[in-house]
Design an enzyme around this catalytic site. Structure first.
Site, PDB file in Angstrom:
ATOM      1  N   CYS A 101       0.871  -1.180   0.100  1.00  0.00           N
ATOM      2  CA  CYS A 101       0.022   0.053   0.098  1.00  0.00           C
ATOM      3  C   CYS A 101       0.795   1.247   0.155  1.00  0.00           C
ATOM      4  O   CYS A 101       1.901   1.331   0.557  1.00  0.00           O
ATOM      5  CB  CYS A 101      -0.796  -0.096   1.313  1.00  0.00           C
ATOM      6  SG  CYS A 101      -2.071   1.418   1.281  1.00  0.00           S
ATOM      7  N   HIS A 143      -9.168  -3.629  -1.948  1.00  0.00           N
ATOM      8  CA  HIS A 143      -8.038  -2.982  -1.109  1.00  0.00           C
ATOM      9  C   HIS A 143      -8.305  -1.405  -1.268  1.00  0.00           C
ATOM     10  O   HIS A 143      -8.532  -0.774  -0.312  1.00  0.00           O
ATOM     11  CB  HIS A 143      -6.880  -3.103  -1.833  1.00  0.00           C
ATOM     12  CG  HIS A 143      -5.602  -2.373  -0.941  1.00  0.00           C
ATOM     13  ND1 HIS A 143      -4.573  -2.999  -0.325  1.00  0.00           N
ATOM     14  CD2 HIS A 143      -5.303  -1.090  -1.141  1.00  0.00           C
ATOM     15  CE1 HIS A 143      -3.815  -2.126   0.013  1.00  0.00           C
ATOM     16  NE2 HIS A 143      -4.187  -0.868  -0.444  1.00  0.00           N
ATOM     17  N   GLU A 144      -8.905  -0.909  -2.356  1.00  0.00           N
ATOM     18  CA  GLU A 144      -9.016   0.522  -2.450  1.00  0.00           C
ATOM     19  C   GLU A 144     -10.185   0.901  -1.669  1.00  0.00           C
ATOM     20  O   GLU A 144     -10.306   1.871  -0.885  1.00  0.00           O
ATOM     21  CB  GLU A 144      -9.177   0.990  -3.783  1.00  0.00           C
ATOM     22  CG  GLU A 144      -7.763   0.821  -4.721  1.00  0.00           C
ATOM     23  CD  GLU A 144      -6.488   1.550  -3.976  1.00  0.00           C
ATOM     24  OE1 GLU A 144      -6.705   2.457  -3.198  1.00  0.00           O
ATOM     25  OE2 GLU A 144      -5.586   0.911  -4.067  1.00  0.00           O
ATOM     26  N   HIS A 147     -10.201   1.423   2.155  1.00  0.00           N
ATOM     27  CA  HIS A 147      -9.771   2.936   2.410  1.00  0.00           C
ATOM     28  C   HIS A 147     -10.841   3.766   2.743  1.00  0.00           C
ATOM     29  O   HIS A 147     -10.850   4.735   3.510  1.00  0.00           O
ATOM     30  CB  HIS A 147      -8.736   3.473   1.474  1.00  0.00           C
ATOM     31  CG  HIS A 147      -7.397   2.997   1.295  1.00  0.00           C
ATOM     32  ND1 HIS A 147      -6.346   3.263   2.283  1.00  0.00           N
ATOM     33  CD2 HIS A 147      -6.653   2.307   0.530  1.00  0.00           C
ATOM     34  CE1 HIS A 147      -5.176   2.638   2.091  1.00  0.00           C
ATOM     35  NE2 HIS A 147      -5.386   1.969   0.894  1.00  0.00           N
TER      36      HIS A 147
END
Length: 179
Positions: A101, A143-144, A147
């Site tokens: 990341c 993953h994104e 956030h």
């Protein structure tokens, strides 16, 4: 249109719940997308979320349509701007693979993710997006989108014997691409 500072793990802004985009096809949203793209490309990222540059909106970008130097063996993911995403797992099957990341530079870990997902949302113009994907593409999206909910991938690592410095775990990979 600028390369922005990427917030690092420990910054409390990365732990907030991002707010939904309320207005599409605006100058402000187009500028944000441009800044995200410039920043992601400058850092060789596979994706980037608005909270990583300190913007509290549910906007992520990912893919570039070409191979990524941080993940040289991964399949190509199409360039995508995704606002207000919703992820639906299409089975309970998980895939465990390495992740890094831009907000956690120099480290990688094995992270479980759903193998196959459907994601929906809108592009910056307000046009709907509805895709079913698997593998690396599904991993990048999850993953994104994490956030946007204040999660960083180390929070998902289950086995810390499979978490460490990129330069140690992947000696053949240029360590400067993870900084």
């Amino acid at each position: 249109m600028a390369v922005c500072e990427i917030l690092k793990m420990g910054d409390p802004r990365l732990l907030r719940l991002a707010q939904p985009v309320q207005a599409f096809d605006t100058d402000a949203l187009h500028l944000l997308v441009s800044d995200l793209l410039d920043t992601m490309h400058a850092a060789n990222g596979a994706g980037l979320a608005a909270p990583q540059i300190g913007v509290d909106l549910r906007v992520v970008i990912f893919g570039s349509g070409q191979p990524n130097p941080r993940y040289p063996d991964a399949p190509v993911v199409p360039r995508t701007v995704l606002c207000n995403p919703v992820i639906t797992p299409l089975s309970d099957e998980e895939q465990h693979d390495w992740e890094g990341c831009l907000s956690v530079p120099g480290l990688r870990g094995i992270v479980p993710r759903w193998q196959r997902i459907r994601y929906t949302g809108f592009d910056q113009y307000g046009d709907p997006i509805d895709r079913t994907v698997e593998g690396f593409h599904a991993r990048v999206v999850q993953h994104e989108c994490d956030h946007l909910d204040g999660k960083l991938y180390p929070m998902r690592v289950r086995d810390f014997t499979r978490f460490g410095f990129t330069e140690v775990l992947f000696p053949g990979l240029d360590p400067t691409i993870d900084d």
